[in-house]
Design an enzyme around this catalytic site. Structure first.
Site, PDB file in Angstrom:
ATOM      1  N   LYS A 132     -49.044  -6.676  14.871  1.00 38.68           N
ATOM      2  CA  LYS A 132     -47.630  -6.361  14.444  1.00 38.68           C
ATOM      3  C   LYS A 132     -47.398  -6.865  13.024  1.00 38.68           C
ATOM      4  O   LYS A 132     -47.605  -7.711  12.558  1.00 38.68           O
ATOM      5  CB  LYS A 132     -46.648  -7.083  15.576  1.00 38.68           C
ATOM      6  CG  LYS A 132     -45.171  -6.720  15.262  1.00 38.68           C
ATOM      7  CD  LYS A 132     -44.380  -7.570  16.407  1.00 38.68           C
ATOM      8  CE  LYS A 132     -42.986  -7.136  16.503  1.00 38.68           C
ATOM      9  NZ  LYS A 132     -42.446  -7.866  17.466  1.00 38.68           N
ATOM     10  N   SER A 208     -39.547  -5.348  20.474  1.00 40.40           N
ATOM     11  CA  SER A 208     -39.561  -4.695  18.857  1.00 40.40           C
ATOM     12  C   SER A 208     -41.197  -4.493  18.737  1.00 40.40           C
ATOM     13  O   SER A 208     -41.537  -3.869  17.753  1.00 40.40           O
ATOM     14  CB  SER A 208     -39.161  -5.703  17.980  1.00 40.40           C
ATOM     15  OG  SER A 208     -39.828  -6.946  18.190  1.00 40.40           O
ATOM     16  N   SER A 232     -39.570  -8.842  23.559  1.00 43.08           N
ATOM     17  CA  SER A 232     -40.289  -7.757  22.625  1.00 43.08           C
ATOM     18  C   SER A 232     -41.735  -7.552  22.921  1.00 43.08           C
ATOM     19  O   SER A 232     -42.506  -6.760  22.199  1.00 43.08           O
ATOM     20  CB  SER A 232     -40.110  -8.033  21.068  1.00 43.08           C
ATOM     21  OG  SER A 232     -38.895  -8.232  20.900  1.00 43.08           O
TER      22      SER A 232
END
Length: 587
Positions: A132, A208, A232
């Site tokens: 990420k 996210s 997330s």
């Protein structure tokens, strides 16, 4: 007299040399569990066999991919190129990445050189992983979902990325995410825009860590890293048919990660299987033992509680009234409960009426409110004699993405009822999601399991036990196997057959002959991939086809021969002296 002493000493010496090998008296030497053979040469595969192997890589788990590298059926570079080829072919409509790491093939080549030198090791050796874009990877931007700027280039690796590299992983890309990791419904960055659901590009992928979840689901990498403040990791993982564990807060090092909430944030992994999740958690904590301790029978006799308030309508909350909950989600959860019972678990319903009040009181993460909530949660488990609680990951219908006529994002005009932020984030407890089905709109549906702090092994065991018997993960149709025309056998079957091939008497790995057919291999056949792969280089010793006498029998026969000889040699001087004295007396 001196001759007698010499003879006795000689006898004792013989016995001292023989006794250690005598099976009853000898001390057993510890078994050497590591194979001490030379590194295997690369497998000599035909083009058709290589393509069949590439087809078998589709959806293969980490352990089998790593074993394929160990057996030198595939190189690290070939595996990296395989994923890059899939990204090139399929990523465009899904938009999973902010950055593709242009050093990935170079790193893979270095891994191959290390392997050729006989120095390779690590559970992730040569395995491509994506990260990420709020986690630092040296030399690359950490945008945190915003536009790229020169000052964002990381000077060092995040601690967990160092752990990946120490285990031999190849960092393939930085994944897309919502800006500042602040949107749970979508993953839209200022750098590349929106990532779309792996099953239906018209659906939201969750946030996210949406880029990581979709990339993993589409098999653009073996696994991924993300972060979780409230939802997330687990929410996008569930929507995209993946497994994700939010670990106990503080278990994993956050150095080198952009933090949104200092009291709640934690990194974690998104994978396609529970075992892959355990392998990555072992790496992220540093020398963990979760994988080797996985228990496929963990659910047998285990008491579990359905947390009533998170698993159905709550009349006192308008957002959780029956009309706002999706019937498909509820029905799928009910089926999963029956499957857990079929696995041997005792599942009961438990109630925590103040769960929402207690959770909301922790909004500011004060120690007093968190302790009060944790004490109540501990009491819930103790009073009901349960090891964990379960509930659906989310309760609304999967959300349509896009922009409405009013100019607002459609997701904000649809029901949004998730459970992932209620327990784990405020309490700092571990919580895992696993696939339990697929919604008619196309998105995955997840089951959440939560327990007390530092109970990661329990959650992994429960999830592993369930998914071993009930695999509900659907393969996304929009990113098919590029080598399907050559497919047939799974990678596990190919590995098993190749091991048999290597151990066949008088077989050379350099032979020009084709590899054996794999269609008759069963999952339980000898040579299947072990639960935890050994450090590389790995090889297999040739089978011993001779009928050699057992060592214990040889020891006994040796003792029966040598001791009489030793006694004879000892007594000879006395016998000679006796005969000499007898002749002298006759004279």
């Amino acid at each position: 007299m001196k001759g007698y002493l010499r003879s006795v000493l000689f006898l004792l010496l013989c016995l001292a040399l023989l006794l250690p090998s005598f099976p009853v008296l000898a001390e057993e030497e510890p078994a050497d569990t590591a194979l001490k053979t030379e590194l295997l040469p690369p497998a000599n595969l035909s083009e058709e066999e290589k393509n069949a192997l590439l087809s078998a890589l589709f959806q293969a788990d980490i352990a089998t991919q790593r074993e394929a590298i160990a057996l030198r059926l595939i190189t690290c570079r070939e595996l990296t190129d395989y994923y890059l080829e899939r990204i090139e072919a399929y990523n465009k409509p899904y938009n999973c990445f902010i950055t593709l790491c242009d050093n990935a093939t170079e790193v893979a080549d270095r891994r191959d050189a290390t392997l050729a030198a006989g120095e390779a090791k690590g559970s992730l050796f040569g395995i491509p992983i994506v990260v990420k874009d709020n986690i630092d990877y040296e030399g690359y931007h950490t945008t945190n979902g915003y536009k790229k700027k020169d000052e964002q280039i990381a000077k060092d690796n995040a601690a967990i990325v160092d752990n990946l590299i120490a285990e031999g992983a190849v960092i393939l890309a930085k994944t897309n995410m919502s800006k500042g990791a602040q949107d749970a419904r979508l993953s839209i960055s200022s750098s590349v825009g929106e990532t779309r659901n792996a099953y239906n590009i018209d659906l939201a992928c969750g946030g996210s860590s949406g880029g990581s979840a979709v990339a993993t689901a589409l098999h653009f990498a073996a696994g991924s890293l993300g972060t979780d403040t409230n939802s997330s990791l687990r929410y996008p993982a569930a929507l995209n048919g993946c497994v994700s564990l939010r670990p106990t807060t503080g278990l994993l090092d956050r150095d080198g990660i952009v933090i949104l909430n200092t009291k709640r944030d934690t990194p974690g992994a998104i994978t396609r299987t529970v075992k892959d999740q355990a392998i990555l958690l072992d790496t992220l904590v540093g020398n963990g033992t979760y994988t080797q301790n996985l228990n496929a029978n963990a659910l047998e006799g285990l008491r579990i509680g359905i947390l009533k308030e998170l698993s159905g309508p709550v009349s006192s909350l308008s957002s959780r009234k029956a009309g706002n909950l999706d019937k498909e989600i509820l029905a799928t959860f009910d089926r999963a409960v029956e499957e857990l019972r079929a696995c041997g678990a005792e599942v009961i319903e438990v109630s925590m009426p103040k769960v929402f009040t207690l959770s909301n009181a922790c909004a500011n993460n004060t120690k007093k409110s968190v302790n009060a909530f944790y004490t109540a949660f501990e009491a819930l488990l103790k009073d009901n004699d349960i090891a964990a609680v379960i509930f659906p990951t989310y309760l609304h219908a999967p959300q349509w993405r896009g922009v409405s006529e009013s100019g607002t994002l459609k997701v904000y005009e649809q029901n949004f009822v998730t459970n992932v932020k209620i327990l784990a984030p405020p309490l700092g407890i571990p919580e895992i999601t696993v696939p339990i089905g697929t919604h008619s709109r196309g998105a995955g549906i997840g089951l959440e399991i939560a327990s007390l702090r530092n109970n990661e092994q329990l959650l992994l065991d429960m999830a592993y036990s369930y998914t071993t018997q009930y695999d509900h993960r659907a393969i996304p149709e929009g990113a098919a196997d590029l080598y399907a025309a050559y497919g047939g056998a799974s990678l596990s079957e190919i590995l098993a057959d190749y091991r048999d091939f290597l151990t066949t008497p008088e077989t050379s790995v350099d032979t020009e002959e084709p590899l054996p057919e794999t269609t008759e291999t069963t999952a339980g056949s000898e040579g299947t991939v072990p639960d935890t792969a050994p450090d590389m280089p790995s090889s297999t010793e040739p089978a011993d086809t001779g009928k050699e006498m057992p060592s214990a029998v040889k020891d006994v026969l040796t003792l029966l021969i040598v001791i009489p000889v030793a006694i004879g040699l000892t007594m000879t001087p006395f016998l000679l002296r006796y005969l000499k004295e007898k002749r002298r007396n006759k004279q």
